[in-house]
Each structure stands twice: as structure tokens, then as C-alpha cells.
Design an enzyme around this catalytic site. Structure first.
Site, PDB file in Angstrom:
ATOM      1  N   ASN A  83      -8.587   0.448   5.162  1.00 22.94           N
ATOM      2  CA  ASN A  83      -7.763  -0.743   4.908  1.00 22.94           C
ATOM      3  C   ASN A  83      -8.567  -1.955   5.364  1.00 22.94           C
ATOM      4  O   ASN A  83      -9.620  -1.814   5.982  1.00 22.94           O
ATOM      5  CB  ASN A  83      -6.408  -0.658   5.625  1.00 22.94           C
ATOM      6  N   GLY A  88      -4.428   9.177   6.734  1.00 18.32           N
ATOM      7  CA  GLY A  88      -5.170   9.765   5.608  1.00 18.32           C
ATOM      8  C   GLY A  88      -6.623  10.059   5.899  1.00 18.32           C
ATOM      9  O   GLY A  88      -6.993  10.457   7.002  1.00 18.32           O
ATOM     10  N   VAL A  89      -7.440   9.818   4.894  1.00 11.11           N
ATOM     11  CA  VAL A  89      -8.870  10.140   5.047  1.00 11.11           C
ATOM     12  C   VAL A  89      -9.528   9.196   6.051  1.00 11.11           C
ATOM     13  O   VAL A  89     -10.444   9.581   6.783  1.00 11.11           O
ATOM     14  CB  VAL A  89      -9.572  10.123   3.661  1.00 11.11           C
ATOM     15  N   ASP A  90      -8.999   7.988   6.154  1.00  8.80           N
ATOM     16  CA  ASP A  90      -9.513   7.012   7.140  1.00  8.80           C
ATOM     17  C   ASP A  90      -9.370   7.590   8.549  1.00  8.80           C
ATOM     18  O   ASP A  90     -10.316   7.597   9.350  1.00  8.80           O
ATOM     19  CB  ASP A  90      -8.698   5.731   6.988  1.00  8.80           C
ATOM     20  N   TYR A 136      -1.705   4.620  -0.657  1.00  5.25           N
ATOM     21  CA  TYR A 136      -1.648   3.417  -1.506  1.00  5.25           C
ATOM     22  C   TYR A 136      -1.023   3.657  -2.867  1.00  5.25           C
ATOM     23  O   TYR A 136      -0.960   2.767  -3.713  1.00  5.25           O
ATOM     24  CB  TYR A 136      -3.034   2.792  -1.626  1.00  5.25           C
TER      25      TYR A 136
HETATM   26  N1  APR Z   1     -10.833  14.683   2.804  1.00  2.44           N
HETATM   27  C1  APR Z   1     -10.694  14.329   1.494  1.00  2.44           C
HETATM   28  N2  APR Z   1      -9.614  13.693   1.005  1.00  2.44           N
HETATM   29  C2  APR Z   1      -8.618  13.421   1.889  1.00  2.44           C
HETATM   30  C3  APR Z   1      -8.689  13.747   3.263  1.00  2.44           C
HETATM   31  C4  APR Z   1      -9.862  14.412   3.708  1.00  2.44           C
HETATM   32  N3  APR Z   1     -10.035  14.757   4.986  1.00  2.44           N
HETATM   33  N4  APR Z   1      -7.523  13.321   3.859  1.00  2.44           N
HETATM   34  C5  APR Z   1      -6.776  12.778   2.892  1.00  2.44           C
HETATM   35  N5  APR Z   1      -7.416  12.835   1.704  1.00  2.44           N
HETATM   36  C6  APR Z   1      -6.976  12.403   0.384  1.00  2.44           C
HETATM   37  C7  APR Z   1      -5.507  12.163   0.175  1.00  2.44           C
HETATM   38  O1  APR Z   1      -4.821  13.401  -0.056  1.00  2.44           O
HETATM   39  C8  APR Z   1      -5.549  11.295  -1.080  1.00  2.44           C
HETATM   40  O2  APR Z   1      -5.666  12.089  -2.246  1.00  2.44           O
HETATM   41  O3  APR Z   1      -7.574  11.142   0.140  1.00  2.44           O
HETATM   42  C9  APR Z   1      -6.845  10.485  -0.903  1.00  2.44           C
HETATM   43  C10 APR Z   1      -6.628   9.043  -0.472  1.00  2.44           C
HETATM   44  O4  APR Z   1      -5.490   9.005   0.381  1.00  2.44           O
HETATM   45  P1  APR Z   1      -5.426   8.062   1.679  1.00  2.44           P
HETATM   46  O5  APR Z   1      -6.335   8.565   2.716  1.00  2.44           O
HETATM   47  O6  APR Z   1      -3.985   7.905   2.006  1.00  2.44           O
HETATM   48  O7  APR Z   1      -6.031   6.651   1.184  1.00  2.44           O
HETATM   49  P2  APR Z   1      -5.367   5.517   0.276  1.00  2.44           P
HETATM   50  O8  APR Z   1      -4.347   6.050  -0.653  1.00  2.44           O
HETATM   51  O9  APR Z   1      -6.545   4.779  -0.283  1.00  2.44           O
HETATM   52  O10 APR Z   1      -4.607   4.612   1.343  1.00  2.44           O
HETATM   53  C11 APR Z   1      -5.389   3.879   2.255  1.00  2.44           C
HETATM   54  O11 APR Z   1      -4.209   4.742   4.116  1.00  2.44           O
HETATM   55  O12 APR Z   1      -5.230   5.935   5.740  1.00  2.44           O
HETATM   56  C12 APR Z   1      -4.763   4.712   5.421  1.00  2.44           C
HETATM   57  O13 APR Z   1      -6.129   3.198   6.682  1.00  2.44           O
HETATM   58  C13 APR Z   1      -5.857   3.689   5.381  1.00  2.44           C
HETATM   59  O14 APR Z   1      -4.351   1.875   5.155  1.00  2.44           O
HETATM   60  C14 APR Z   1      -5.262   2.680   4.458  1.00  2.44           C
HETATM   61  C15 APR Z   1      -4.534   3.543   3.441  1.00  2.44           C
END
Ligand code: APR
Length: 185
Positions: free
Chosen positions: A23, A31-33, A125
Site C-alpha cells: 500500500n 496479505g502478501v505484503d 483490493y
Molecule cells: N504468496 C503469493 N500470493 C499471496 C500470498 C503469498 N504469500 N499471500 C496472499 N497472496 C495473494 C492473495 O491471495 C491475492 O490473490 O496475493 C493476491 C493479492 O492479495 P493482497 O495481498 O490482499 O494484495 P492486494 O489485493 O493488492 O491488496 C493490497 O492489502 O496486504 C495489504 O498492505 C496491503 O494494503 C495493501 C493491500
């Protein structure tokens, strides 16, 4: 340039660079972050805080990308990008395309030969995985045909991985890829 689509955990990938769906604060999240920050260790947050103190005092804009070292992760770099948030009315696919394009350009600029993406914006998102896949493959096609994607002499990318966290998302990416013009399945 080879494209691999696989189900897995992005934090385990031994590529040169992994892309974080961050973000704008760059200070972590879910999530992945969250997974990337947990696996990289505290130094990643410190590196992000330094970016906020220096070149990104207003945060990282949607569609932009910036690299840090990857610290305890198996990759060398983390490329942080901010996807559009559908829940905040950010529905322009050009913003999402910019995430993929900018991240590919940053990776090539670093001299990376391999990069792994998550499904940016397809989680918290709220974007549809199919649309994310379509935008992602268009961006890779654009990059591989542009000057920044050409020839190994400028240490361009050789491998782009899409690492999906669920079987459903993996199936969607594979289906879209197989029907994408310009890529042999
Ligand atoms: N490896 C691969 N993919 C992953 C992992 C992982 N370890 N963890 C989650 N994902 C996938 C989720 O299932 C989804 O399909 O990554 C994709 C993106 O999801 P999010 O991580 O939620 O990212 P996004 O939708 O872009 O939202 C970003 O979420 O984590 C917060 O700080 C981040 O505010 C920001 C928002």
C-alpha cells in the site's frame, strides 16, 4: 522471455526479485505484503521507513514501483508496487497495468533476470483475478516487445513467474494465459 504460472507462496521463490502488492504507506499490511515483511525480517520495514523519510515522503503512488533489498528472503530484491483499490473507486485498468509495467522496468533496471509477481489487487483490493491476469499478460507482452525488454545485452528479464496463492486463482491465470495471443502455452 519465459512465463511460468504456479501455485505457491511468493516469499519462498528463489528468483532475483519478487513483487510486493503493497500500500502507499510502504509500512506493511496484510496479505502478501504482510507475508513478505514477516519473511524478510525487520530490516525490510527499516528500508521502507528510510524511503518514506527520503525519496517517498508522500508515500508510493498507485501504479508506481520501488525496489529494496530482500534481506532474509531468498530473492535479492523486493519490488514494492501499489495496486488500485477497487473498494476506493480505483477501477482504471491502466493503474493496474502500470504496476506490472513499472515493476518489470525496475527489475530490468536492477539487472534482474527473473521476477515473480503475485496477483496484484486481486485480494484485499477487490479486483477480479481474471481481469488482473489479462492486464498482467498484456503488460508482459508490452515489456518484452519494448526496448527495455529487448536482448540479453541489457541484462533483460528471462523469466517472469506468476505465483498464485489459491488453486482457483492459479486456474484463472492458466486459462487466461492459454487464450492470450502472442504466448505459446
Ligand atoms: N504468496 C503469493 N500470493 C499471496 C500470498 C503469498 N504469500 N499471500 C496472499 N497472496 C495473494 C492473495 O491471495 C491475492 O490473490 O496475493 C493476491 C493479492 O492479495 P493482497 O495481498 O490482499 O494484495 P492486494 O489485493 O493488492 O491488496 C493490497 O492489502 O496486504 C495489504 O498492505 C496491503 O494494503 C495493501 C493491500
Amino acid at each position: 522471455m519465459r512465463i511460468d504460472i504456479l501455485r505457491g507462496d511468493l516469499t519462498t521463490r528463489g528468483v532475483d526479485a519478487i513483487v510486493n502488492a503493497a500500500n502507499s504507506s510502504l509500512l506493511g499490511g496484510g496479505g502478501v505484503d504482510g507475508a513478505i515483511h514477516r519473511a524478510a525480517g525487520r530490516e525490510l520495514l527499516e528500508a521502507c521507513r528510510e524511503l518514506r523519510r527520503t525519496q517517498l515522503q508522500d508515500g508510493l503512488p498507485v501504479g508506481s514501483a520501488v525496489a529494496t533489498p530482500a534481506f532474509k528472503l531468498p530473492s535479492r530484491w523486493v519490488i514494492h508496487t501499489v495496486g488500485p483499490n477497487r473498494h476506493a473507486g480505483q477501477t482504471d485498468p491502466a493503474l493496474l497495468a502500470s504496476c506490472f509495467r513499472e515493476s518489470l522496468s525496475v527489475a530490468a533496471g536492477l539487472g534482474a533476470r527473473s521476477v515473480a509477481f503475485p496477483a496484484i489487487s486481486a485480494g484485499i483490493y477487490g479486483w477480479d483475478a481474471r481481469q488482473v491476469a489479462e492486464v498482467a499478460f498484456d503488460a508482459v507482452r508490452w515489456f518484452s516487445s519494448s526496448s527495455s525488454g529487448r536482448g540479453a545485452d541489457n541484462s533483460s528479464l528471462e523469466l517472469v513467474e506468476f505465483v498464485l496463492f489459491s488453486e482457483d486463482t492459479t486456474a484463472v491465470f492458466r486459462t487466461v494465459f492459454e487464450s492470450s495471443p502472442g504466448f505459446e502455452a
